[in-house]
Design an enzyme around this catalytic site. Structure first.
Site, PDB file in Angstrom:
ATOM      1  N   LYS A   1      20.451  -2.178 -22.378  1.00 40.92           N
ATOM      2  CA  LYS A   1      19.020  -1.945 -22.165  1.00 40.92           C
ATOM      3  C   LYS A   1      18.116  -3.023 -22.754  1.00 40.92           C
ATOM      4  CE  LYS A   1      17.279   1.186 -20.499  1.00 40.92           C
ATOM      5  NZ  LYS A   1      17.151   2.643 -20.621  1.00 40.92           N
TER       6      LYS A   1
ATOM      7  N   TYR B   1     -30.469  14.124 -37.112  1.00 42.59           N
ATOM      8  CA  TYR B   1     -29.119  13.940 -37.645  1.00 42.59           C
ATOM      9  C   TYR B   1     -28.468  15.287 -37.984  1.00 42.59           C
ATOM     10  CZ  TYR B   1     -25.210  12.780 -40.650  1.00 42.59           C
ATOM     11  OH  TYR B   1     -23.957  12.688 -41.179  1.00 42.59           O
TER      12      TYR B   1
ATOM     13  N   THR C   1       0.911  -1.150   0.000  1.00 47.13           N
ATOM     14  CA  THR C   1       0.000   0.000   0.000  1.00 47.13           C
ATOM     15  C   THR C   1       0.951   1.199   0.000  1.00 47.13           C
ATOM     16  OG1 THR C   1      -0.089   0.093   2.404  1.00 47.13           O
ATOM     17  CG2 THR C   1      -1.815  -1.197   1.326  1.00 47.13           C
ATOM     18  N   HIS C   2       0.556   2.263  -0.658  1.00 44.03           N
ATOM     19  CA  HIS C   2       1.440   3.444  -0.810  1.00 44.03           C
ATOM     20  C   HIS C   2       2.764   3.078  -1.480  1.00 44.03           C
ATOM     21  CE1 HIS C   2      -1.293   5.372   2.152  1.00 44.03           C
ATOM     22  NE2 HIS C   2      -1.232   4.185   2.741  1.00 44.03           N
TER      23      HIS C   2
ATOM     24  N   SER D   1      18.222  -0.509 -26.809  1.00 45.51           N
ATOM     25  CA  SER D   1      18.527   0.903 -27.019  1.00 45.51           C
ATOM     26  C   SER D   1      19.601   1.017 -28.090  1.00 45.51           C
ATOM     27  CB  SER D   1      19.018   1.509 -25.705  1.00 45.51           C
ATOM     28  OG  SER D   1      19.800   2.644 -25.953  1.00 45.51           O
TER      29      SER D   1
ATOM     30  N   GLU E   1       4.662  -0.118 -21.725  1.00 43.69           N
ATOM     31  CA  GLU E   1       4.763   1.346 -21.845  1.00 43.69           C
ATOM     32  C   GLU E   1       3.802   1.866 -22.914  1.00 43.69           C
ATOM     33  OE1 GLU E   1       9.089   2.991 -21.073  1.00 43.69           O
ATOM     34  OE2 GLU E   1       9.175   1.165 -22.247  1.00 43.69           O
TER      35      GLU E   1
HETATM   36  N1  ARG Z   1     -21.171  10.085 -44.225  1.00 46.88           N
HETATM   37  C1  ARG Z   1     -22.273  10.433 -43.410  1.00 46.88           C
HETATM   38  C2  ARG Z   1     -21.923  10.161 -41.930  1.00 46.88           C
HETATM   39  O1  ARG Z   1     -20.941   9.533 -41.707  1.00 46.88           O
HETATM   40  C3  ARG Z   1     -23.471   9.621 -43.785  1.00 46.88           C
HETATM   41  C4  ARG Z   1     -24.776  10.282 -43.538  1.00 46.88           C
HETATM   42  C5  ARG Z   1     -24.921  11.468 -44.399  1.00 46.88           C
HETATM   43  N2  ARG Z   1     -26.204  12.043 -44.290  1.00 46.88           N
HETATM   44  C6  ARG Z   1     -26.471  13.227 -44.818  1.00 46.88           C
HETATM   45  N3  ARG Z   1     -27.666  13.658 -44.689  1.00 46.88           N
HETATM   46  N4  ARG Z   1     -25.546  13.950 -45.399  1.00 46.88           N
HETATM   47  O2  ARG Z   1     -22.596  10.548 -41.031  1.00 46.88           O
END
Ligand code: ARG
Length: 466
Positions: free
Chosen positions: A293, A327, A165-166, A287, A300
């Site tokens: 090394k 969208y 711990t620590h 290295s 890492e």
């Molecule tokens: N390439 C677009 C995306 O990855 C697809 C959808 C495009 N839709 C549009 N109404 N332009 O989201």
């Protein structure tokens, strides 16, 4: 994958209302085909399912459906042979494939987009892509890593090391117990991923652009074809929701946080100051200047890649936070952080599963380390308690014994009985049994404890859970 070509001759499917061509830089700036072409399989599967559904509601004839399906099959083969000409003018994987289909089969191809929009198409593709990666690569690699850890835990159930711990010596533990602690974290990660998959495997298709469609589509049919658990409930949400991707990135961040902690330990343990483990030449590099090394590059790099995954999670959260329904083009930015994280997670899990299966331990060095730092001091206090001394007094007595040990450079087990008795007459000649490392670990013999017996039982249970 081939580089998309800038192809001026290509006619875009949406130019009807435009009088000017797209600015050349804007075209390249807005294209996603360079990175979304990796979803070609899902895009084609989605189109095949959609065509079958359209035929089932008589929006396509069976002949049209069959032409579409065989045309898409040929396109898939062209892509896989590296012959497909991706075009930036066609923006994305969806329009590239659709345009090729109409070039191949004519008007039947033009009917494929009936009752569909790229907005629900892309949301469907991304979900399918992530689900397929979870099922075919991420879960199997995670299980392979867990198996390597559990098998190592079984083999090293009796190997003693100091627990910290620590980062200060605390109590002796077994190496197997330590490995099973990592397995617990990965087991939770695995359960969280299964849960994330549930919310990923829901189908946006049928949401169309945002409001649904006027055709009598059968969304259950399409969902079943594509192996989705169900269609989404709301079309606006369907095209705009990227929670599933954020959830996956959060999941990946937790996994990588665990792997980064683990990496930190492996890096320490393989240093010449600790010298407890050998990661194997095939997982290390040398290295160019220092001939002696042997660097632990793999842990890492995994620790470093953790930053990259956290960055992708932040990106996705920022991409989403200002978007009104439904969208928006912003959503095109979801793919690169998601794909990069999938690739990173797959790589980290694979290299760790390989490396952990081949790690070699230096048990003598671990044991020596456990003998320094008074790791059995708590055992002596517990011994005094068993002989009637209140715990706080026992703590004080042992503290004094440790002070003498520090002054004279000896462990408690190296003091003689008379010396120890000088600290408390509750000490008898059976004290040396509790001062040994083996006695100390064996005594922690309960569910979740470090005793070799418990570690073996826990490893067996972990295997069953897997
Ligand atoms: N390439 C677009 C995306 O990855 C697809 C959808 C495009 N839709 C549009 N109404 N332009 O989201």
């Amino acid at each position: 994958m081939s580089d998309p070509k800038q192809d001026k001759a290509v006619e875009k499917p949406w130019t009807g209302r435009f009088t000017e061509p797209t600015d050349a830089f804007v075209e390249a700036f807005g294209a996603s085909v360079g990175f979304d072409q990796r979803m070609y399989r899902q895009d084609i599967a989605g189109s095949v399912a959609h065509a079958k559904m359209l035929a089932s509601i008589e929006m396509l004839t069976n002949d049209e459906r069959d032409m579409i399906i065989s045309g898409l099959g040929e396109i898939k083969a062209e892509i896989e042979r590296g012959e497909f000409q991706w075009s930036i003018a066609l923006e994305d994987v969806h329009m590239n494939i659709e345009k090729r289909l109409t070039d191949k089969i004519g008007s039947a191809g033009k009917k494929l987009h009936t009752g569909r929009s790229r907005n629900d198409q892309v949301a469907t593709d991304v979900r399918l892509y992530l689900r397929d990666e979870i099922d075919s690569a991420i879960i199997p690699e995670l299980k392979r890593l867990q198996t390597a850890l559990i098998e190592l835990a079984e083999r090293e159930a009796e190997t003693i090391m100091p627990g910290f711990t620590h980062l200060q010596t605390a109590q002796p533990i077994t190496f197997g117990h330590h490995m099973l602690a990592w397995n617990e974290m990965l087991q939770r990660d695995s359960e969280r991923l299964v849960d994330c998959r549930k919310r990923t495997n829901i189908m946006p298709l049928g949401s169309a652009a945002l409001a649904g469609t006027t055709y009598p589509i059968d969304r259950d049919f399409t969902a079943k074809e594509l192996g989705f658990d169900r269609p989404c409930n709301n079309s606006l949400d369907g095209v705009s929701d990227r929670d599933f991707a954020i959830e996956f990135l959060s999941w990946a961040s937790l996994l990588l946080m665990h792997m980064s902690r683990f990496s930190e330990e492996l890096i320490l343990w393989s240093s010449s100051q600790f010298d407890w483990v050998d990661l194997g030449d095939s997982f290390c590099t040398g290295s160019s200047i220092m001939p002696q090394k042997k660097n632990p590059d793999v842990p890492e790099l995994v620790r470093g890649k953790t930053g990259r995954v956290f960055g992708s999670l932040s990106s996705m959260l920022m991409i989403m936070k200002g978007q009104p329904l439904a969208y928006n083009k912003d959503n095109q930015e979801d793919k690169e952080p998601l794909f990069d994280t999938i690739d990173t997670v797959r790589g980290c899990l694979k290299v760790y599963a390989d490396m952990m299966a081949q790690i070699t331990l230096k048990p003598d060095n671990m044991r020596d380390a456990a003998l320094r730092g008074f790791a059995t001091a708590t055992d002596l206090a517990d011994y005094l308690v068993r002989n009637g001394v209140p715990f706080r007094d026992a703590h004080e007595v042992v503290g004094k014994a440790v002070a003498l040990g520090v002054k004279t450079g000896r462990d408690l087990s190296e003091m003689d009985l008379a010396e120890l008795k000088g600290f408390s007459d509750a000490i008898g000649d059976d004290v040396f049994e509790v001062l040994t490392l083996e006695g100390s670990v064996a005594a922690r013999d309960h569910l979740g404890g470090t005793a070799p017996k418990q570690v073996k039982a826990a490893a067996a249970r972990a295997k069953l859970t897997l």
